[in-house]
Design an enzyme around this catalytic site. Structure first.
Site, PDB file in Angstrom:
ATOM      1  N   HIS A   1       0.860  -1.202   0.000  1.00 55.54           N
ATOM      2  CA  HIS A   1       0.000   0.000   0.000  1.00 55.54           C
ATOM      3  C   HIS A   1       0.889   1.243   0.000  1.00 55.54           C
ATOM      4  O   HIS A   1       1.465   1.598   1.023  1.00 55.54           O
ATOM      5  CB  HIS A   1      -0.899   0.005   1.241  1.00 55.54           C
ATOM      6  CG  HIS A   1      -1.850   1.161   1.320  1.00 55.54           C
ATOM      7  ND1 HIS A   1      -3.189   1.005   1.634  1.00 55.54           N
ATOM      8  CD2 HIS A   1      -1.683   2.492   1.138  1.00 55.54           C
ATOM      9  CE1 HIS A   1      -3.780   2.185   1.640  1.00 55.54           C
ATOM     10  NE2 HIS A   1      -2.887   3.111   1.350  1.00 55.54           N
TER      11      HIS A   1
ATOM     12  N   HIS B   1       1.379   5.426  -1.832  1.00 52.32           N
ATOM     13  CA  HIS B   1       0.937   6.514  -2.709  1.00 52.32           C
ATOM     14  C   HIS B   1       2.166   7.110  -3.380  1.00 52.32           C
ATOM     15  O   HIS B   1       3.051   7.636  -2.692  1.00 52.32           O
ATOM     16  CB  HIS B   1       0.210   7.594  -1.907  1.00 52.32           C
ATOM     17  CG  HIS B   1      -1.002   7.079  -1.192  1.00 52.32           C
ATOM     18  ND1 HIS B   1      -2.272   7.137  -1.733  1.00 52.32           N
ATOM     19  CD2 HIS B   1      -1.125   6.442  -0.002  1.00 52.32           C
ATOM     20  CE1 HIS B   1      -3.130   6.564  -0.888  1.00 52.32           C
ATOM     21  NE2 HIS B   1      -2.455   6.141   0.169  1.00 52.32           N
TER      22      HIS B   1
ATOM     23  N   LYS C   1      -9.754  -0.624  -5.186  1.00 58.58           N
ATOM     24  CA  LYS C   1      -9.695   0.065  -3.903  1.00 58.58           C
ATOM     25  C   LYS C   1     -11.026   0.726  -3.610  1.00 58.58           C
ATOM     26  O   LYS C   1     -11.544   1.499  -4.425  1.00 58.58           O
ATOM     27  CB  LYS C   1      -8.584   1.117  -3.940  1.00 58.58           C
ATOM     28  CG  LYS C   1      -8.435   1.949  -2.666  1.00 58.58           C
ATOM     29  CD  LYS C   1      -7.824   1.152  -1.520  1.00 58.58           C
ATOM     30  CE  LYS C   1      -7.853   1.938  -0.215  1.00 58.58           C
ATOM     31  NZ  LYS C   1      -6.737   2.867  -0.067  1.00 58.58           N
TER      32      LYS C   1
ATOM     33  N   HIS D   1     -10.389   1.104   2.361  1.00 61.96           N
ATOM     34  CA  HIS D   1     -10.168   2.150   3.360  1.00 61.96           C
ATOM     35  C   HIS D   1     -11.333   2.040   4.335  1.00 61.96           C
ATOM     36  O   HIS D   1     -12.454   2.426   4.022  1.00 61.96           O
ATOM     37  CB  HIS D   1     -10.110   3.543   2.714  1.00 61.96           C
ATOM     38  CG  HIS D   1      -9.782   4.605   3.725  1.00 61.96           C
ATOM     39  ND1 HIS D   1      -8.574   5.257   3.757  1.00 61.96           N
ATOM     40  CD2 HIS D   1     -10.492   5.092   4.766  1.00 61.96           C
ATOM     41  CE1 HIS D   1      -8.548   6.097   4.779  1.00 61.96           C
ATOM     42  NE2 HIS D   1      -9.711   6.030   5.406  1.00 61.96           N
TER      43      HIS D   1
ATOM     44  N   HIS E   1      -4.252  -0.369   6.257  1.00 60.54           N
ATOM     45  CA  HIS E   1      -3.740   0.465   7.365  1.00 60.54           C
ATOM     46  C   HIS E   1      -4.564   0.377   8.654  1.00 60.54           C
ATOM     47  O   HIS E   1      -5.134   1.360   9.123  1.00 60.54           O
ATOM     48  CB  HIS E   1      -3.577   1.935   6.951  1.00 60.54           C
ATOM     49  CG  HIS E   1      -4.658   2.492   6.053  1.00 60.54           C
ATOM     50  ND1 HIS E   1      -5.985   2.469   6.378  1.00 60.54           N
ATOM     51  CD2 HIS E   1      -4.591   3.106   4.841  1.00 60.54           C
ATOM     52  CE1 HIS E   1      -6.668   3.037   5.391  1.00 60.54           C
ATOM     53  NE2 HIS E   1      -5.847   3.430   4.462  1.00 60.54           N
TER      54      HIS E   1
ATOM     55  N   LEU F   1      -4.781   9.351   7.920  1.00 64.19           N
ATOM     56  CA  LEU F   1      -6.041   8.637   8.101  1.00 64.19           C
ATOM     57  C   LEU F   1      -5.836   7.172   7.769  1.00 64.19           C
ATOM     58  O   LEU F   1      -5.172   6.876   6.772  1.00 64.19           O
ATOM     59  CB  LEU F   1      -7.131   9.250   7.214  1.00 64.19           C
ATOM     60  CG  LEU F   1      -7.626  10.624   7.692  1.00 64.19           C
ATOM     61  CD1 LEU F   1      -8.505  11.276   6.635  1.00 64.19           C
ATOM     62  CD2 LEU F   1      -8.377  10.499   9.020  1.00 64.19           C
TER      63      LEU F   1
ATOM     64  N   ASP G   1       1.614   2.819   3.467  1.00 68.34           N
ATOM     65  CA  ASP G   1       0.718   3.963   3.292  1.00 68.34           C
ATOM     66  C   ASP G   1       1.506   5.266   3.227  1.00 68.34           C
ATOM     67  O   ASP G   1       1.005   6.322   3.633  1.00 68.34           O
ATOM     68  CB  ASP G   1      -0.358   4.028   4.387  1.00 68.34           C
ATOM     69  CG  ASP G   1      -1.489   4.987   4.030  1.00 68.34           C
ATOM     70  OD1 ASP G   1      -1.682   5.261   2.831  1.00 68.34           O
ATOM     71  OD2 ASP G   1      -2.168   5.465   4.958  1.00 68.34           O
TER      72      ASP G   1
ATOM     73  N   ALA H   1      -4.233  14.960   5.162  1.00 67.67           N
ATOM     74  CA  ALA H   1      -3.881  13.720   5.859  1.00 67.67           C
ATOM     75  C   ALA H   1      -2.860  12.957   5.045  1.00 67.67           C
ATOM     76  O   ALA H   1      -2.993  12.825   3.830  1.00 67.67           O
ATOM     77  CB  ALA H   1      -5.133  12.867   6.053  1.00 67.67           C
TER      78      ALA H   1
HETATM   79  C1  NCD Z   1      -3.647   9.123   1.926  1.00 70.24           C
HETATM   80  C2  NCD Z   1      -3.240  10.138   0.874  1.00 70.24           C
HETATM   81  O1  NCD Z   1      -2.729  11.202   1.194  1.00 70.24           O
HETATM   82  O2  NCD Z   1      -3.389   9.825  -0.326  1.00 70.24           O
HETATM   83  N1  NCD Z   1      -3.623   9.762   3.212  1.00 70.24           N
HETATM   84  C3  NCD Z   1      -3.521   9.157   4.425  1.00 70.24           C
HETATM   85  O3  NCD Z   1      -3.616   9.842   5.434  1.00 70.24           O
HETATM   86  N2  NCD Z   1      -3.313   7.864   4.531  1.00 70.24           N
HETATM   87  C4  NCD Z   1      -4.959   8.551   1.607  1.00 70.24           C
HETATM   88  C5  NCD Z   1      -5.302   7.330   2.411  1.00 70.24           C
HETATM   89  O4  NCD Z   1      -4.697   6.268   2.263  1.00 70.24           O
HETATM   90  O5  NCD Z   1      -6.209   7.428   3.253  1.00 70.24           O
HETATM   91 ZN    ZN Z   2      -3.263   5.106   1.684  1.00 69.71          ZN
END
Ligand code: NCD
Ligand code: ZN
Length: 344
Positions: free
Chosen positions: A13, A15, A99, A136, A174, A219, A247, A263
């Site tokens: 996981h 981004h 997702k 999520h 997460h 989050l 994450d 977040a």
């Molecule tokens: C993630 C993001 O910024 O893309 N933020 C986070 O707080 N984890 C989105 C997500 O996975 O919730």
């Molecule tokens: Zn995430």
């Protein structure tokens, strides 16, 4: 303590964003992990197979060829995702799952799902084709306390969904609470979870240590110490249902340090080192390899990686920021030490 060599891990996981931000952060992930599931919450979302394959091409192009790395894709579900999209994803290969973002739950989730029941045909086809549902797991009702949103989601949405689709493989992403640990470990076969470094290392006090700490805001939000301890204990006991997902979610410094900050915690610069710290501190370093390099691959039905990485117990100081396209990015532990270092 001595050096630790382990089978090359995967990040289930992450981004990676897009454009200049992608080019800035992707090498951190690719230097540590052989593969990663790249989250589809771009703007606009990666909601089709065609968009996912185009994104995968951009990720590969953003990385030096010397870094062997396989981006694994997932589709962003919307209220309008057609069943045929699942067939296209399956036929294309390289798309492992879909997702589920409840609409409004987190960064770039406005296009997410308002009513999961409307997607039952999609979930059924995912179960048939073997695509995994990544979730999520938070309700978005503003009347529900933010610290209760994960537990409420499990009771009201996830448990019924898992029961309606008994063959659908599900990853609760997460996890942050004892409720999530209990649900995942007690669930039917085919239910698993990813665990981030921040939810193992910190409790909600870290959001307010000496003042407001926007770089610890993600989050699901960090929870109370009892929840952190429950997640950590389950990971240390070791379960094939619990595996690594950082994450890592980079946002520019200005988007975090503002009146309404985004977040997301950026951890890819130490995406395996932070976990090594957790396991070493608990005297359970031998449990790191299965968590980081075996269980996720096994769950997704992929081969475990062939190569290895080596971690050494040499503290290093994290820089105050990293470049992130045109703006700086503040990493987890900025200006502080991390106890383990990746051997180049
Ligand atoms: C993630 C993001 O910024 O893309 N933020 C986070 O707080 N984890 C989105 C997500 O996975 O919730
Ligand atoms: Zn995430």
């Amino acid at each position: 303590m001595k050096a630790l060599t382990l089978r090359r891990p995967d990040d289930w996981h992450v981004h990676l964003r897009d454009g200049a931000a992608l080019a800035a952060v992707a090498p951190f992930t690719a230097a540590r992990f052989a593969r990663a599931i790249v989250m589809p919450n771009l703007n606009p979302p990666v909601a089709t197979t065609a968009a996912a394959l185009a994104y995968r091409t951009r990720i590969r192009a953003a990385l030096p060829a010397a870094l062997q790395f396989e981006p694994l894709m997932t589709l962003y579900l919307t209220d309008g995702t057609p069943v045929e999209e699942i067939s296209r994803a399956k036929a294309a290969g390289g798309v492992l799952g879909c997702k589920l973002y409840p609409a409004g739950a987190t960064t770039h989730s406005d296009a997410g799902v308002r009513d999961v029941r409307r997607l039952d045909a999609v979930f059924e086809h995912m179960a048939e084709t073997g695509l995994v549902l990544q979730v999520h797991g938070e309700v978005t009702d503003p009347a529900v306390d933010i610290f209760e949103r994960e537990a409420r989601f499990i009771d009201t949405v996830l448990e019924p969904l898992a029961a309606r689709h008994p063959r659908l493989r599900i990853v609760l992403e997460h996890i942050s609470t004892r409720a999530a640990v209990d649900f995942v470990l007690g669930a039917r076969a085919g239910v698993a979870a990813t665990v981030t470094p921040q939810h193992l290392l910190m409790n909600r006090n870290a959001l307010f240590a000496g003042g407001l700490r926007p770089h610890h805001y993600c989050l699901p939000v960090l929870k109370a110490e009892q929840d952190r301890a429950a997640v950590l204990a389950a990971v240390l006991r070791g379960s094939p249902r619990l595996f690594l997902g950082t994450d890592s979610a980079p946002h520019a410094r200005a988007a975090k340090e503002t009146a309404c900050g985004c977040a997301g915690i950026f951890s890819a610069h130490a995406g395996i080192e932070l976990y090594a710290e957790v396991f070493a501190a608990a005297g359970a370093l031998e449990k790191l390899e299965p968590f980081a390099s075996h269980y996720g691959a096994d769950f997704y039905g992929l081969p475990r990686n062939a190569g290895t990485i080596t971690l050494v117990p040499e503290p290093w100081e994290v820089p105050p920021e990293y470049p992130f396209g045109s703006a700086p990015l503040v990493p987890l532990r900025a200006g502080e030490c991390i106890a383990w270092r990746l051997e180049p």
